[in-house]
Design a protein around this motif. Structure first.
Motif, PDB file in Angstrom:
ATOM      1  N   THR A  27      78.507  43.263 101.402  1.00 51.39           N
ATOM      2  CA  THR A  27      77.114  43.365 100.976  1.00 51.39           C
ATOM      3  C   THR A  27      76.270  42.492 101.893  1.00 51.39           C
ATOM      4  OG1 THR A  27      77.475  41.613  99.376  1.00 51.39           O
ATOM      5  CG2 THR A  27      77.631  43.848  98.556  1.00 51.39           C
ATOM      6  N   GLU A  75      72.553  44.964  99.412  1.00 49.11           N
ATOM      7  CA  GLU A  75      73.002  46.349  99.577  1.00 49.11           C
ATOM      8  C   GLU A  75      74.422  46.357 100.163  1.00 49.11           C
ATOM      9  OE1 GLU A  75      69.906  48.606 101.590  1.00 49.11           O
ATOM     10  OE2 GLU A  75      71.393  50.056 102.271  1.00 49.11           O
ATOM     11  N   THR A  76      75.229  47.357  99.766  1.00 45.61           N
ATOM     12  CA  THR A  76      76.570  47.489 100.320  1.00 45.61           C
ATOM     13  C   THR A  76      76.480  48.209 101.664  1.00 45.61           C
ATOM     14  OG1 THR A  76      77.467  47.625  98.099  1.00 45.61           O
ATOM     15  CG2 THR A  76      78.887  48.384  99.889  1.00 45.61           C
ATOM     16  N   ALA A 109      79.309  48.406 103.860  1.00 45.88           N
ATOM     17  CA  ALA A 109      80.608  49.019 104.156  1.00 45.88           C
ATOM     18  C   ALA A 109      81.494  48.804 102.941  1.00 45.88           C
ATOM     19  CB  ALA A 109      81.233  48.397 105.406  1.00 45.88           C
ATOM     20  N   LYS A 110      82.373  49.766 102.684  1.00 46.61           N
ATOM     21  CA  LYS A 110      83.137  49.742 101.438  1.00 46.61           C
ATOM     22  C   LYS A 110      84.619  49.492 101.653  1.00 46.61           C
ATOM     23  CE  LYS A 110      80.290  52.280  98.247  1.00 46.61           C
ATOM     24  NZ  LYS A 110      79.935  53.579  97.701  1.00 46.61           N
ATOM     25  N   GLN A 111      85.213  48.787 100.710  1.00 47.36           N
ATOM     26  CA  GLN A 111      86.653  48.581 100.679  1.00 47.36           C
ATOM     27  C   GLN A 111      87.323  49.939 100.859  1.00 47.36           C
ATOM     28  OE1 GLN A 111      88.458  49.443  97.491  1.00 47.36           O
ATOM     29  NE2 GLN A 111      90.379  49.086  98.584  1.00 47.36           N
ATOM     30  N   GLN A 127      87.388  51.655 103.728  1.00 44.87           N
ATOM     31  CA  GLN A 127      86.884  52.383 104.902  1.00 44.87           C
ATOM     32  C   GLN A 127      87.677  52.028 106.156  1.00 44.87           C
ATOM     33  OE1 GLN A 127      82.497  51.568 104.811  1.00 44.87           O
ATOM     34  NE2 GLN A 127      82.342  53.778 105.155  1.00 44.87           N
ATOM     35  N   ARG A 187      74.952  56.398 108.367  1.00 51.92           N
ATOM     36  CA  ARG A 187      74.870  57.443 107.344  1.00 51.92           C
ATOM     37  C   ARG A 187      75.044  58.838 107.910  1.00 51.92           C
ATOM     38  NH1 ARG A 187      69.816  54.402 104.847  1.00 51.92           N
ATOM     39  NH2 ARG A 187      70.973  52.843 103.674  1.00 51.92           N
ATOM     40  N   GLU A 221      87.543  44.755 101.563  1.00 60.31           N
ATOM     41  CA  GLU A 221      86.487  44.214 100.690  1.00 60.31           C
ATOM     42  C   GLU A 221      85.218  45.040 100.885  1.00 60.31           C
ATOM     43  OE1 GLU A 221      85.316  40.304 102.160  1.00 60.31           O
ATOM     44  OE2 GLU A 221      85.374  40.993 104.244  1.00 60.31           O
ATOM     45  N   ASP A 222      84.368  45.041  99.861  1.00 58.36           N
ATOM     46  CA  ASP A 222      83.026  45.588 100.050  1.00 58.36           C
ATOM     47  C   ASP A 222      82.212  44.563 100.826  1.00 58.36           C
ATOM     48  OD1 ASP A 222      83.618  47.841  98.620  1.00 58.36           O
ATOM     49  OD2 ASP A 222      82.529  47.241  96.808  1.00 58.36           O
ATOM     50  N   GLU A 271      80.701  51.668 111.476  1.00 52.52           N
ATOM     51  CA  GLU A 271      80.887  50.709 110.385  1.00 52.52           C
ATOM     52  C   GLU A 271      80.815  49.276 110.926  1.00 52.52           C
ATOM     53  OE1 GLU A 271      82.947  53.271 111.014  1.00 52.52           O
ATOM     54  OE2 GLU A 271      82.465  54.596 109.340  1.00 52.52           O
TER      55      GLU A 271
END
Lengths: 417, 417
Positions: free
Chosen positions: B44, B151-152, B154-156, B158, A384, B41-42, B164
Motif C-alpha cells: 500500500t 491505496e494498494t 501491488a497484491k500478494q 502477483q 492497469r 505481501e500487499d 508492477e
C-alpha cells in the motif's frame, strides 16, 4: 544538432545503419546452469546413443532362430549359461541352444540377436523354457538407434530448455558454449528524482524508470546494471554515461530529453563519441522526445521521463536489440483481437499508442477500453493496462466497436466475470 | 507394500491428502532483484503520488481567473515574479496579476491554481503576455492523482514484472517481501548411469534425467539442487535421499522404480520416514512405475528412468506442486487443436499420452503426427515432439483426421512451410 522527427521505422533504420545488433561473444557454462541460455554452437554427438545394443526388457538373450516355432504348447528348451546386468559388459557368448539372463538396459552379449521377455519363459534350475518365438532384433535397441554418432542434437541459436538440455547430456557433454548475456546499464536523470528507499525531500518524487526498465531488461533476456539517479548536470552526466558505456553493452537512460532548456542528455551524448546522436525525436505518441545515440559502437537509448512512455519505447526499440544481442529470436508480443469500447483518436501526424484494458462483455466478446492517460506521468496507467493499440499516422480514428489488435504486455489469465 | 495402480487423479488426491502444496515462507529482497518473483505481501502507498501538485507543462503558474478572456488578439499581461524549478519547493506566492515561471514536474506555488503553457505566452523582460485563458486546475497534476496514500499498488500473489516493479518503486520502496523459491533436489539412479563429462566405461550410458529435470525445475519456478548419480544400492541411496531431504523442499529421483528385482527406491523410501510411499504405480502410459512418497512433510517423486516418461510425469505431477510452493498460479500448458495424422490407440486401461509433432498440410490445416516411440528410452522422441495428446482410459482410439487437443511443450514459433 539533428532535430527532425523520424517515423518509428526511420528511427529503426537509422539505428540499423549505425549498429548491427548481432549476438555477443560466446562463453562456456556448465550444462546444469544453461537453462534459458542461447546455444552458440551446434552440438554433434561424439558417440552413438545408446553406445551399444541394449535389451529393452528383462528376459533372456538368445539366438532368434533357436526360438522358431515355440508357442504356449510347445516351448523351446535352452540352457541358461549366465547373466548380464546393466552397466557391465557381458563376458559370456550365446551359442545355439543357450540363453543368457539379461536386464533392461544391459548390453546384448555376443552371439545373441534377440531377447525373450521374462513373462514368456519359465525357469527350471539352469533350463529356460521359451513359450513365444522372437524374431531377429526383437526387444533390442541397436547402438545409435536414438542418436547416431555425428548427428546434430542441438543447434546454434536454440533457446535451451529441459528437452534440449536432456539431448546434450545424452551425448556426454557437461558444458556448452552459449552467447553472453547483454549487459544493459540503466540510469535515471532529473533534479526531482530520488532513489526509492531514501527519504523524500519536499518537491521530489521517487524514481520509477530505473526500476521498471531494469525489470524490462531481465524480461528481454539481458542483465541490468543499475547506475542510479543523476541530476541534469552535464559534468555529472558525462561521467555517469562514460561509466555506463564502460560497464555495459547498451545504455538506457530516462528523462532529460523533453524540449525544455535543460535537456542536457543529447548535448552530452554528442560529446562522448562518434557518430553521437542519430535519432533526436520520433513521430510517436507517447515517446516523441526519444533520443538514440551510437557512441563508439555502443547504442545509448535516451527515453522520455514519463514511466509509460519510457516502457513503451523500450518495448518498441530497445527490447528487439537486447534479444538480438542475446542471440534470441525476437518474438513479437502476443496479440488478441478485441472490440473498441469507444472512438479513439490518434495524435495528428504521429503513430499513436493507446494503453487499453481488456474485459469481456455479457456476450463474452472481448472489449478494449482505453486506460485514462490524462495524467501522463501516471505509472498506474501502465500498471492497469493489459496492452496497447497502435493507430497509424494516416488513420483518422478508430471507431466504437471497430475490431482492434491489442498487443499484450503478458498472458491474460482470467478475463471472465 | 501398497501396490495397486492408481489413476492419475487418484494419485493427485493421494498426494493432496498427505501434503498441502502451499507457498513457502517469505524473504525480503531488493526491488531491483525482484523481477519474476512472487509478491508475498500487499503493497500500500505510504504517501500520495505525486506527493504535491505538479505542473504537467513548462509555462507559467497563475491564478486562472486572471487569464479569463485572454485570446490571441487580447493578451492578458502579468508580472513575472520568480521561477520554480523541478525538485525544489517554491518559496514564492502567486498573487493576482502575477505569474511564476514553472518547469514540467515542479511543484505549483501557493496562490496559483493553473499553469499557462509557454507556447501560449510571450515574455518581455519581467512581463508575461498570456494569449490563451486557462481554467482552474488546468495543466496541474494534483497530489495523489496517480496513487492515493493507502491505496494498494501491488497484491500478494502477483508475479513481479516491469509494470508492477515500477508501481512499487513509485511509492518509495526499495525492498519487497517475496515467497522463497522452492529448492528441488534432483538425483538419478542406475548402475549403468554415468555423469556427463566423465569417461564412459563399456556398458554404461550418460545420465539425461538429472539434467533435463533440473532444467524443468527452473522452468517451473524452482531452484534445482543437483545431487548426482547413485547406483541401485540401498545403503548409498538411503544416505543420498537423506541428504536430499535435508537440503531441499522437494526431492525428484529417476530410475530404480521399474518392476525389476532391483527396485530399491520404494523400499528405501519406506525406511526414511512417515507416511512413506503413498503412490506406487499409476495407470498411465508412459509413467506406470511412478512412485510418490511423503517423508516427514516433504514430497519425494520417484520418476521412471526413461527420459520421456520422467519429463512427462514431472509436468503432470511435480510442476504444479513446485508452482504452488513458489506462490505462482499453476498455469495450464497452452494447447492447440489439430487433426490426427493417423489412428492412435491407448494402452488398455491406462491414460495414454502420445508425443506428437505438429505440421501444417497444404491447406494450412494443423496436423498432429505421433513421434515414433518404439524406442522407449529415446531422448530424441521428446526433443522432436512439440507436445502431447491425452487419450482417456475408456476411449477405444483416436481416429485419423479426428480433432485432438495438443498440450504444447512451448510456444510454437514457425509452423509454416
Amino acid at each position: 544538432m539533428f532535430r527532425k522527427l523520424l517515423t518509428l521505422e526511420e528511427a529503426k533504420q537509422a539505428i540499423q545503419k549505425h549498429f548491427e545488433a548481432k549476438p555477443l561473444d560466446m562463453e562456456e557454462v556448465p550444462l546444469l546452469e544453461a537453462c534459458n541460455r542461447v546455444l552458440a554452437e551446434d552440438i554433434t554427438a561424439p558417440l552413438d546413443i545408446p553406445p551399444f545394443n541394449r535389451s529393452t526388457v528383462d528376459g533372456y538373450a538368445v539366438k532368434a532362430e533357436d526360438t522358431f516355432g515355440a508357442d504356449e504348447n510347445r516351448p523351446v528348451k535352452l540352457k541358461l549359461c549366465g547373466t548380464v546386468n546393466v552397466g557391465e559388459m557381458p563376458k559370456i557368448k550365446v551359442e545355439n541352444g543357450t540363453a543368457v539372463e539379461i536386464m533392461t538396459g544391459a548390453p546384448i552379449p555376443e552371439g545373441a540377436d534377440a531377447v525373450v521377455m521374462a513373462e514368456n519363459t519359465e525357469r527350471k534350475n539352469d533350463e529356460i523354457y521359451v513359450y513365444a518365438a522372437v524374431t531377429k532384433d526383437e526387444n533390442i535397441m541397436k547402438a545409435g538407434a536414438d542418436i547416431k554418432r555425428g548427428e546434430t542434437v542441438a543447434k546454434q541459436g536454440q533457446l535451451l530448455g529441459a528437452r534440449e538440455i536432456g539431448a546434450i547430456a545424452a551425448v556426454g557433454l557437461s558444458k556448452v558454449k552459449v552467447y553472453k548475456i547483454p549487459r544493459v546499464a540503466v540510469l535515471s536523470t532529473g533534479a526531482e528524482v530520488t532513489e526509492p528507499g531514501k527519504t523524500l525531500a519536499p518537491g521530489k518524487i521517487y524514481d520509477i524508470n530505473a526500476y521498471s526498465l531494469s525489470a524490462a531488461v531481465v524480461e528481454s533476456g539481458g542483465k541490468p546494471v543499475y547506475m542510479g539517479v543523476f541530476p541534469d548536470d552535464q559534468n555529472e552526466l558525462e561521467k555517469a554515461l562514460k561509466r555506463a558505456l564502460a560497464s555495459a553493452d547498451i545504455v538506457v537512460t530516462s528523462g532529460g530529453v523533453s524540449v525544455g532548456p535543460k535537456d542536457v542528455i543529447p548535448k552530452t551524448l554528442n560529446l562522448l563519441g562518434k557518430p553521437g546522436v542519430i535519432v533526436c525525436g520520433i513521430a510517436t505518441k507517447p515517446g516523441k522526445p526519444t533520443t538514440v545515440a551510437i557512441i563508439d559502437g555502443k547504442p545509448v537509448f535516451a527515453l522520455p521521463g514519463h514511466p509509460t512512455s519510457a516502457l513503451l519505447i523500450f518495448h518498441l526499440l530497445v527490447r528487439p536489440i537486447i534479444e538480438s544481442m542475446a542471440g534470441r529470436k525476437t518474438v513479437e508480443a502476443a496479440t488478441v483481437k478485441a472490440s473498441a469500447s469507444t472512438r479513439m483518436f490518434p495524435a495528428r501526424g504521429r503513430r499513436t499508442f493507446i494503453m487499453v484494458r481488456l474485459r469481456k462483455d455479457k456476450s463474452k466478446r472481448l472489449i478494449a477500453e482505453p486506460v485514462p492517460t490524462g495524467l501522463s506521468g501516471a505509472i498506474t496507467t501502465l500498471a492497469r493496462a493489459d496492452g496497447f493499440i497502435e493507430i497509424p499516422e494516416n488513420q483518422q480514428f478508430i471507431d466504437v466497436e471497430e475490431e482492434v489488435i491489442v498487443h499484450l504486455f503478458k498472458r491474460i489469465e482470467n478475463l471472465d466475470g
